[in-house]
Design a protein around this motif. Structure first.
Motif, mmCIF file in Angstrom:
data_model
loop_
_atom_site.group_PDB
_atom_site.id
_atom_site.type_symbol
_atom_site.label_atom_id
_atom_site.label_comp_id
_atom_site.label_asym_id
_atom_site.label_seq_id
_atom_site.Cartn_x
_atom_site.Cartn_y
_atom_site.Cartn_z
ATOM 1 N N PHE A 127 40.071 32.758 45.873
ATOM 2 C CA PHE A 127 40.769 31.662 45.519
ATOM 3 C C PHE A 127 40.881 30.785 46.636
ATOM 4 O O PHE A 127 41.442 30.928 47.502
ATOM 5 N N LEU A 130 46.272 29.203 46.216
ATOM 6 C CA LEU A 130 47.112 29.950 45.175
ATOM 7 C C LEU A 130 48.597 29.183 45.197
ATOM 8 O O LEU A 130 48.787 28.625 46.491
ATOM 9 N N GLU A 158 52.305 29.205 39.171
ATOM 10 C CA GLU A 158 52.600 30.571 38.553
ATOM 11 C C GLU A 158 53.939 30.953 38.948
ATOM 12 O O GLU A 158 54.283 31.460 40.038
ATOM 13 N N ALA A 163 52.059 37.929 35.877
ATOM 14 C CA ALA A 163 50.706 36.947 35.546
ATOM 15 C C ALA A 163 49.999 36.727 36.927
ATOM 16 O O ALA A 163 48.869 36.931 36.742
ATOM 17 N N MET A 164 50.824 36.569 37.914
ATOM 18 C CA MET A 164 49.987 36.345 39.171
ATOM 19 C C MET A 164 49.004 37.882 39.599
ATOM 20 O O MET A 164 47.996 37.674 40.145
ATOM 21 N N MET A 166 48.031 39.828 37.636
ATOM 22 C CA MET A 166 46.623 40.147 36.816
ATOM 23 C C MET A 166 45.843 39.257 37.274
ATOM 24 O O MET A 166 44.420 39.494 37.365
ATOM 25 N N ARG A 167 46.149 38.050 37.730
ATOM 26 C CA ARG A 167 44.866 37.188 38.172
ATOM 27 C C ARG A 167 44.650 37.605 39.492
ATOM 28 O O ARG A 167 43.180 37.398 39.753
ATOM 29 N N LEU A 168 45.227 38.076 40.531
ATOM 30 C CA LEU A 168 44.624 38.679 41.578
ATOM 31 C C LEU A 168 43.997 39.882 41.613
ATOM 32 O O LEU A 168 43.120 39.989 42.400
ATOM 33 N N GLU A 171 41.167 43.024 38.134
ATOM 34 C CA GLU A 171 39.687 43.225 38.114
ATOM 35 C C GLU A 171 39.293 44.358 39.155
ATOM 36 O O GLU A 171 38.306 44.654 39.178
ATOM 37 N N VAL A 223 35.441 27.816 38.653
ATOM 38 C CA VAL A 223 35.159 29.301 38.263
ATOM 39 C C VAL A 223 33.922 29.821 38.447
ATOM 40 O O VAL A 223 33.745 31.000 38.684
ATOM 41 N N ARG A 226 34.128 31.165 41.945
ATOM 42 C CA ARG A 226 34.727 32.482 42.221
ATOM 43 C C ARG A 226 33.971 33.555 41.660
ATOM 44 O O ARG A 226 33.881 34.731 42.174
#
Length: 436
Positions: A127, A130, A158, A163-164, A166-168, A171, A223, A226
């Motif tokens: 990223f 952020l 955010e 939610a943050m 999940m984004r970070l 995965e 995207v 990334r």
């Protein structure tokens, strides 16, 4: 020299400067005056409080009421007095990181400093930057966004730590290398097809539509960038709680959750730095002209109202109203923001990241009552790899510098060859006194 990192902690509505700045040598800490000393028809506070008009530096500064939580970090700080915002009043919220006068409806005229830095030091991270928020708005705007990709391209922070997370980190948890590789290949395939269709469409667009389409493609390419970066080796933190100790749902937007949500957001931000997921971040506490309440501080009045009332003598003094109560509440809110900033600094220290970082605490205004943005309350932590000579209260000559000049120094501390920033008339001279 280590990896450079930058964080901007941004708050609205000014501060109570009389209890923000440490006294200069020979001065005393500010004390609230007696009500009898104020003419109810006049302001009791000066329009722009400052400890002096000339240059001064003091390594033996005495902590003020608001800055007392930062005393433990004093050797890592620069307290920067007599630097003006480029834009006065509430729109100064957007001007404080862009150095431009924003359009009332469309926002900033150029990128904010975090985005300029992100393009240089964030290209090798998952990223490039952020953006975290506490009770922020869900749309960009002059009073809502401190970060701007470019002209009229505001960034929405955010505000939900889950939610943050999940984004970070989603995965990186529960997947082996082969599953991750397959997921990345599938995403590349989808992006390749979408970009191919986009290129065909672009040729049929007019000038204005093509400009908007370029913004869309820029986001798409981010995207793509990334996806091209391999996941980093990093210990994944637990996702922030969704339930309280009784099993009830935690509503992250609730006022009583602000201290806990703030802690979660700070942890995620610093962990993202420690895992090298990003090297640039902004953290917004609310938004400009907010009416946010602070019940956990025992403050029942609205923040915006306090920024006005705490600066003026009461016109209803004969009804027994004591204006010092508003002063004290306004100071409590400013001190809370100092504590949040101090927590960011401490967590960066805990991961041994502070020495090569620059962490700015900035504000949209100085005296909120008259929307005055001269002598912003500014603090900078970290030496950025020895670039800044920290441990000082530095007071510049009044009226000699705008925040654009500070941003030039920060850019240079990040290894960026900058001589100007933002609007041309906001560059009044280098802040060489800050450099080691």
């Amino acid at each position: 020299m280590g990896t450079k990192r930058f964080i901007a902690y941004c708050q609205p509505l000014g501060s109570f400067l009389e209890q923000f700045w440490p006294p200069a040598p020979g001065q005393s800490l500010y004390e609230f005056p007696d009500l009898s000393e104020c003419d109810p028809a006049e302001e009791c506070r000066t329009k722009t409080f400052r400890t002096g008009e000339t240059f001064m530096e003091n390594r033996d500064w005495v902590p003020s009421e608001i800055l007392a939580p930062l005393d433990v970090h004093r050797d890592d700080l620069l307290l920067l007095e007599n630097i003006d915002n480029y834009q006065n009043s509430h729109p100064g919220y957007t001007g404080m990181l862009t150095g431009y006068k924003p359009d009332k409806d469309l926002g900033a005229e150029g990128p904010s400093i975090d985005q300029v830095i992100a393009r240089e030091v964030g290209s090798d991270t998952l990223f490039s930057s952020l953006h975290f928020g506490i009770r922020t708005k869900d749309r960009p705007g002059t009073l809502f966004s401190v970060s701007w990709f470019g002209r009229h391209q505001g960034i929405v922070p955010e505000k939900d730590p889950r939610a943050m997370w999940m984004r970070l980190f989603a995965e990186f948890s529960g997947s082996d290398a082969s599953e991750a590789d397959q997921l990345l290949a599938e995403r590349r395939s989808v992006l390749d097809a979408a970009l191919g269709q986009a290129s065909s469409l672009e040729r049929r667009l007019g000038v204005e539509d093509r400009r908007k389409f370029d913004q869309f493609l820029t986001a798409f390419r981010e995207v793509e960038r990334r996806i091209a970066l391999a996941p980093v080796a990093c210990a994944v933190p637990e996702i922030p709680d969704a339930e309280d100790s009784t099993g009830g749902a935690i509503e992250r937007g609730d006022l009583d959750q602000v201290p806990f949500t703030t802690n979660d957001q700070i942890e995620l931000m610093v962990l993202a730095m420690a895992c090298d997921l990003t090297r640039v971040a902004t953290f917004q506490m609310a938004f400009e002209a907010t009416n946010m309440l602070h019940p956990w501080l025992g403050v029942s009045a609205r923040w915006h109202d306090l920024s006005h009332n705490a600066a003026k003598a009461p016109r209803n003094a004969d009804e027994g109203y004591d204006w010092r109560n508003d002063m004290c509440d306004y100071v409590k809110i400013s001190r809370f923001n100092a504590e949040v900033y101090g927590q960011i600094v401490q967590r960066m220290k805990d991961f041994d990241l502070l020495d090569d970082a620059a962490i700015l605490w900035t504000n949209s205004m100085a005296n909120g009552a008259n929307h005055n943005s001269r002598n912003l309350p500014l603090v900078l932590a970290g030496s950025a790899g020895g670039f800044f000579d920290t441990g000082r209260h530095v007071r510049f000559e009044a009226g000699k510098h705008k925040i654009n000049d500070l941003h030039v120094s920060i850019l240079q501390s990040m290894g960026i060859a900058a001589e100007t920033f933002g609007a041309e008339d906001g560059n009044l001279g280098p802040l060489t006194e800050l450099h080691s």
